[in-house]
Design an enzyme around this catalytic site. Structure first.
Site, mmCIF file in Angstrom:
data_model
loop_
_atom_site.group_PDB
_atom_site.id
_atom_site.type_symbol
_atom_site.label_atom_id
_atom_site.label_comp_id
_atom_site.label_asym_id
_atom_site.label_seq_id
_atom_site.Cartn_x
_atom_site.Cartn_y
_atom_site.Cartn_z
ATOM 1 N N GLN A 1 31.073 31.631 49.840
ATOM 2 C CA GLN A 1 31.546 31.453 51.277
ATOM 3 C C GLN A 1 32.883 31.433 51.227
ATOM 4 O O GLN A 1 33.537 31.498 52.211
ATOM 5 C CB GLN A 1 30.821 30.325 51.660
ATOM 6 C CG GLN A 1 29.169 30.169 51.859
ATOM 7 C CD GLN A 1 28.811 29.018 52.374
ATOM 8 O OE1 GLN A 1 28.650 27.887 51.627
ATOM 9 N NE2 GLN A 1 28.639 29.129 53.719
ATOM 10 N N ASN A 2 33.633 31.387 50.123
ATOM 11 C CA ASN A 2 34.919 31.242 49.856
ATOM 12 C C ASN A 2 35.749 32.669 49.939
ATOM 13 O O ASN A 2 35.184 33.582 49.339
ATOM 14 C CB ASN A 2 35.444 30.653 48.544
ATOM 15 C CG ASN A 2 34.792 29.098 48.426
ATOM 16 O OD1 ASN A 2 34.539 28.546 49.723
ATOM 17 N ND2 ASN A 2 34.793 28.657 47.180
ATOM 18 N N VAL A 3 36.705 32.791 50.433
ATOM 19 C CA VAL A 3 37.719 33.930 50.611
ATOM 20 C C VAL A 3 38.746 34.050 49.748
ATOM 21 O O VAL A 3 39.790 34.851 49.748
ATOM 22 C CB VAL A 3 38.032 34.095 52.164
ATOM 23 C CG1 VAL A 3 36.797 34.481 52.979
ATOM 24 C CG2 VAL A 3 39.136 32.997 52.550
ATOM 25 N N ASP A 4 38.758 33.010 48.888
ATOM 26 C CA ASP A 4 40.161 32.783 47.981
ATOM 27 C C ASP A 4 40.111 33.755 46.786
ATOM 28 O O ASP A 4 41.189 33.807 45.925
ATOM 29 C CB ASP A 4 40.208 31.539 47.519
ATOM 30 C CG ASP A 4 39.117 30.809 46.833
ATOM 31 O OD1 ASP A 4 38.356 31.428 46.261
ATOM 32 O OD2 ASP A 4 39.003 29.786 47.400
ATOM 33 N N LEU B 1 33.084 18.271 41.541
ATOM 34 C CA LEU B 1 32.883 19.628 40.856
ATOM 35 C C LEU B 1 33.346 20.052 39.281
ATOM 36 O O LEU B 1 33.026 20.371 38.422
ATOM 37 C CB LEU B 1 32.818 20.850 41.628
ATOM 38 C CG LEU B 1 31.734 20.720 42.895
ATOM 39 C CD1 LEU B 1 31.992 21.589 44.114
ATOM 40 C CD2 LEU B 1 30.321 21.082 42.424
ATOM 41 N N HIS C 1 31.942 35.984 53.081
ATOM 42 C CA HIS C 1 32.639 35.933 53.993
ATOM 43 C C HIS C 1 34.215 36.873 53.954
ATOM 44 O O HIS C 1 35.158 36.566 54.721
ATOM 45 C CB HIS C 1 33.164 34.624 54.533
ATOM 46 C CG HIS C 1 31.912 33.694 54.892
ATOM 47 N ND1 HIS C 1 31.758 32.277 54.931
ATOM 48 C CD2 HIS C 1 30.719 34.175 55.469
ATOM 49 C CE1 HIS C 1 30.590 32.051 55.333
ATOM 50 N NE2 HIS C 1 30.205 33.062 55.760
ATOM 51 N N CYS D 1 49.031 48.425 62.174
ATOM 52 C CA CYS D 1 48.557 49.238 61.115
ATOM 53 C C CYS D 1 49.652 50.092 60.541
ATOM 54 O O CYS D 1 50.174 50.870 61.450
ATOM 55 C CB CYS D 1 47.495 49.930 61.330
ATOM 56 S SG CYS D 1 46.783 50.973 60.168
ATOM 57 N N CYS E 1 47.665 54.320 60.773
ATOM 58 C CA CYS E 1 47.607 54.862 61.901
ATOM 59 C C CYS E 1 48.722 54.466 63.108
ATOM 60 O O CYS E 1 48.953 55.087 64.000
ATOM 61 C CB CYS E 1 46.001 54.498 62.427
ATOM 62 S SG CYS E 1 45.860 53.099 63.289
ATOM 63 N N GLY F 1 29.340 22.815 45.925
ATOM 64 C CA GLY F 1 30.535 22.650 47.071
ATOM 65 C C GLY F 1 30.424 23.045 48.313
ATOM 66 O O GLY F 1 31.296 23.470 48.923
HETATM 67 ZN ZN LIG Z 1 44.937 51.628 61.517
#
Ligand SMILES: [Zn+2]
Length: 285
Positions: A100-103, A262, A118, A177, A180, A218
């Site tokens: 679930q971690n985005v690191d 942990l 995620h 962005c 684009c 965790g």
């Molecule tokens: Zn774009």
């Protein structure tokens, strides 16, 4: 504790383990937990997808905080817990890791077959053209657009967000962005109020259903996004082990629960069940 550690060790020694990890695994890498003992959640409301996309001020606030918080996330290194998971995988006992971690710290520790439920904070997506770019590239552009942006970092949360006074937010210039030219940029992570891509969820369910056991590391399993895999495993008769500091919402579905830090417990577990194989450096790292 000794009894539950023995039960945990015998489950993991059986192999075919699928790991489900949460913020508690990364706290020892310096990334605070929303819902853990430090209680960051009580002082900070995470950004929702609705606020991010509909409210330009909320978006500016997010990017201003995130521009600072990114330093901490980018500088974080895997801890002994991440390395133990990679070691168990190297020893052939862990088949897949759902996080679930985005690191990105499981990958950095040498784990393979990692499903990042995620998303990842080091990738940025354009909500208009769909182009995916690196956070490093965006960071360069944000620094160019905000050469004098200096602010005190009061606290950093797991999504790379930090607390910041209004006047500093007002001075921040987000960018659009680079492909684009006008599209709204968003970190390629699943915000609160947003759904996880169905194919990614299906891959997780498939991994869980093929598992001999599910090992939760965790996570307090507060949100259904992760808890549903524990429920599915329990329904299929697949044993669930939970290692977490404090109770979790999955405890009722678990065969074994261990309340321990942990970074200390996982290396001990890896040494017990996999010996030298788990402490060797994984191939390709
Ligand atoms: Zn774009």
């Amino acid at each position: 504790m000794t009894e539950s550690f023995d039960a945990l060790a015998s489950l993991v020694a059986g192999g075919g383990v699928v790991v489900l990890s949460g913020a508690g695994l990364s706290t020892e890498s310096g990334i605070p937990d929303y819902r853990g003992p430090s209680g960051v959640a009580r002082r900070h409301t995470p950004m929702t997808f609705q606020a991010f996309t509909r409210d330009p001020l909320a978006r500016r606030r997010y990017w201003a905080r995130s521009h600072l918080g990114w330093r901490l996330i980018a500088g974080a290194a895997p801890n002994a817990g991440h390395r133990a998971v990679a070691g168990l995988q190297h020893a052939g006992l862990v088949d897949a890791v759902i996080t679930q971690n985005v690191d990105g710290l499981h990958g950095a520790a040498g784990s393979t077959s990692v499903i990042e439920l995620h998303g990842r904070l080091d990738e940025v997506t354009c909500l208009d053209c769909g182009n995916l770019t690196s956070r490093e590239e965006l960071d360069r552009r944000l620094r160019e657009a905000n050469p004098d942006f200096v602010a005190q970092v009061f606290a950093v949360n797991p999504d790379g967000d930090v607390d910041l006074p209004d006047e500093q937010v007002a001075a921040f210039r987000p960018v659009d962005c680079g492909i684009c030219g006008t599209g709204m940029l968003k970190p390629d992570v699943v915000f609160f109020g947003e759904t996880v891509p169905p194919q990614r969820v299906a891959s997780c369910f498939a991994a869980v259903e093929q598992a001999r056991s599910l090992l939760v590391l965790g996570s307090s399993l507060t949100v259904m996004s992760g808890r549903r895999f524990v429920i599915r495993a329990a329904k299929r008769g697949i044993p669930v082990a939970i290692v977490n500091q404090g109770p979790t919402r999955g405890d009722g579905n678990a065969t074994v629960c261990v309340d321990a830090p942990l970074g200390a417990l996982l290396p001990e577990l890896a040494a017990r069940v996999a010996g030298d194989a788990a402490t060797a450096t994984p191939v390709g790292v």
